[in-house]
Design a protein around this motif. Structure first.
Motif, PDB file in Angstrom:
ATOM      1  N   ILE A   1     119.589  65.618 -30.503  1.00 56.11           N
ATOM      2  CA  ILE A   1     119.648  64.688 -29.380  1.00 56.11           C
ATOM      3  C   ILE A   1     120.943  63.892 -29.430  1.00 56.11           C
ATOM      4  O   ILE A   1     121.586  63.645 -28.401  1.00 56.11           O
TER       5      ILE A   1
ATOM      6  N   ASN B   1     120.262  67.634 -22.041  1.00 51.29           N
ATOM      7  CA  ASN B   1     119.838  66.630 -23.012  1.00 51.29           C
ATOM      8  C   ASN B   1     119.537  65.319 -22.283  1.00 51.29           C
ATOM      9  O   ASN B   1     120.395  64.455 -22.135  1.00 51.29           O
TER      10      ASN B   1
ATOM     11  N   GLY C   1     120.120  62.140 -24.322  1.00 46.78           N
ATOM     12  CA  GLY C   1     121.542  61.976 -24.579  1.00 46.78           C
ATOM     13  C   GLY C   1     122.317  61.530 -23.364  1.00 46.78           C
ATOM     14  O   GLY C   1     123.352  60.862 -23.474  1.00 46.78           O
TER      15      GLY C   1
ATOM     16  N   TRP D   1     116.538  56.331 -24.775  1.00 51.06           N
ATOM     17  CA  TRP D   1     115.093  56.177 -24.892  1.00 51.06           C
ATOM     18  C   TRP D   1     114.586  54.968 -24.113  1.00 51.06           C
ATOM     19  O   TRP D   1     113.395  54.882 -23.807  1.00 51.06           O
TER      20      TRP D   1
END
Length: 519
Positions: A322, A331, A334, A338
């Motif tokens: 990640i 991703n 990425g 989060w």
């Protein structure tokens, strides 16, 4: 017989509103001059718009009615959707070789939110739906990921020539039986394990039937333009019409790129290519939490992923992937973080719903691992990844139709499941003037029916199917929110499926005339 009288007709073609009465008899429509006397049940539409029932071109409602969760299955029809097209993003409930079905059930449970059946063929799928009551109709694409799982399994490898031939045969059978096209979800395993040549070979089968190739691009983020070119290559190599699912340019590295992707699509259309797209009117996406992990983590299906998540060394590998990226992988974390991923549906851990992964605390990958283990992989997330100007740009494109991408799973699903179509009519038509009402209705109805070969639907004209929606253009709006995602819309007077009133003033009636519909 039902008479809808006194309303303004938006007939689904994009033509200007006009006064007309509409009669539905034996499931078919007749359009009459205003005030024509008819001995029938009367629905007074004075001050309202009468339109074809909305066609949701992008849903994940494959299993909703089979699972018997009525509040989830009913959400689309309560917002005016009389036909849903499922089997999107490469994921469906058919077809499969019999010996592959047991291993597929675990992974499908995570995607569809319950103990769902997997069918050998389209006929089994249609027969199962024919045994359960439906308020609206359902049509289905054939999912490439399901085909792959049903023949190759969940291995990260190329299909052998023999396996590809079997996949093509199963697809051919499904299309002959009434499936609406081929879909891919090229960010999702096991579909992502298939290369361009594999998809071209399968799309050629769809092209022989005049059915579209419908794709969730391999990347909707930093490499979205490259992914669009792959889709174009597949369409050109196969001869299939191209439809791009929920077109977006998501994540900070792609914001604003709709200016280029839409210009590219417009140029392709000008050159003669048959290419369209759909969009949902929100800046947040929704998918499975497991899709936030690198493709190799999901190899072998859900049981294998869960075993890897128990291994601290494997978690460290995922954390590094990640952080550093994996060639060819979209991703999501990425490209965002989060703090932009919130939990939507986690039935065994409801306290997590509504919180971002970052807000749940601890190391994010460990938090994700423990949540997926606790839920046996059944976690849906909402990704706050898009920008409003990009959404508006796609929505206003004249080759774009509307799809909710609704995911009917218990918990706090994305409000698009219950709010998409009224939101377009309220926010983007009435309040912002981004589209005229006639344009919006056309994209929700006639344009969608034409793309997926649903003859006699999506229009109000003599002999058309009796699927209708009656709404107040002055008040229609979405009611669903992230906190209360199943709240019904306001301003929607009635929904009619096959000539039966299935929703009246927001309340579901006892009528269940819906069925499987085919091109």
């Amino acid at each position: 017989m039902l008479l809808i009288t006194g309303g303004l007709l938006a007939d689904g073609t994009g033509a200007a509103l006009r006064p007309a009465d509409v009669v539905v008899e034996d499931g078919r429509i007749r359009v009459l001059p205003p005030g024509t006397p008819v001995d029938a049940e009367v629905l007074d539409a004075r001050g309202l718009v009468v339109a074809p029932g909305f066609i949701d071109v992008h849903t994940h409602s494959d299993a909703a009615s089979l699972l018997g969760v009525e509040e989830l299955a009913a959400a689309p029809v309560r917002m005016g959707v009389t036909t849903e097209i499922c089997g999107n993003c490469g994921s469906g409930l058919f077809p499969a070789l019999p010996e592959r079905i047991p291993e597929m059930r675990g992974s499908s449970k995570a995607g569809f939110g319950g103990e769902v059946p997997i069918f050998q063929d389209f006929s089994g799928f249609a027969e199962a739906h024919g045994r359960v009551p439906r308020s609206n109709h359902l049509s289905s694409l054939v999912g490439h990921g399901t085909l792959r799982a049903g023949v190759v399994g969940y291995a990260d490898r190329a299909a052998s020539p023999y396996e590809l031939g079997v996949m093509g045969g199963l697809l051919d059978d499904a299309l002959a039986a009434g499936a609406a096209g081929l879909s891919t979800g090229l960010i999702y395993t096991p579909g992502t394990y298939g290369d361009t040549a594999e998809v071209v070979a399968l799309a050629k089968v769809a092209a022989r039937y005049g059915r579209p190739y419908v794709t969730h691009l391999r990347d909707e983020m930093a490499r979205v333009e490259e992914a669009l070119e792959e889709a174009v290559e597949i369409a050109r190599g196969s001869g299939a019409a191209l439809h791009i699912s929920h077109h977006k340019t998501a994540g900070k590295h792609a914001w604003g790129r709709t200016e280029r992707t839409l210009a590219r699509i417009a140029a392709l259309r000008a050159s003669g290519m048959d290419v369209t797209c759909d969009v949902y009117p929100y800046t947040e996406a929704s998918t499975s939490l497991s899709a936030m992990l690198p493709p190799w983590a999901n190899e072998g299906g859900m049981p294998a992923l869960l075993r890897r998540l128990e291994d601290r060394g494997q978690r460290a590998r995922m954390r590094a992937a990640i952080a550093d990226g994996v060639p060819g992988w979209e991703n999501t974390v990425g490209n965002g973080g989060w703090d932009r991923i919130s939990v939507a549906c986690a039935s065994r851990s409801p306290h997590t719903e509504g919180s971002t992964i970052q807000e749940l605390g601890g190391d994010p990958v460990d938090t994700v691992a423990e949540l997926l283990l606790a839920e046996r992989g059944e976690v849906t997330i909402i990704s706050h990844s898009m920008r409003e100007d990009d959404v508006c740009r796609v929505l206003s494109s004249d080759f774009c139709m509307i799809g909710s991408d609704g995911v009917p799973k218990p918990g706090h699903p994305h409000p698009r499941l219950a709010g998409t179509f009224p939101r377009v009519l309220g926010r983007y038509v009435r309040e912002q003037g981004l589209l005229t009402l006639e344009q919006a209705v056309h994209r929700m109805t006639g344009m969608a029916a034409a793309r997926f070969g649903l003859g006699g639907r999506g229009v109000v004209r003599d002999g058309a199917h009796g699927d209708l929606v009656v709404f107040d253009p002055a008040t229609i709006a979405d009611g669903a929110t992230y906190a209360e995602p199943l709240l019904p819309p306001v301003g929607l007077r009635a929904v009619v499926t096959a000539g039966r009133v299935v929703v009246r003033d927001g309340t579901l009636t006892e009528a269940r005339p819906g069925r499987i519909v085919t091109p």
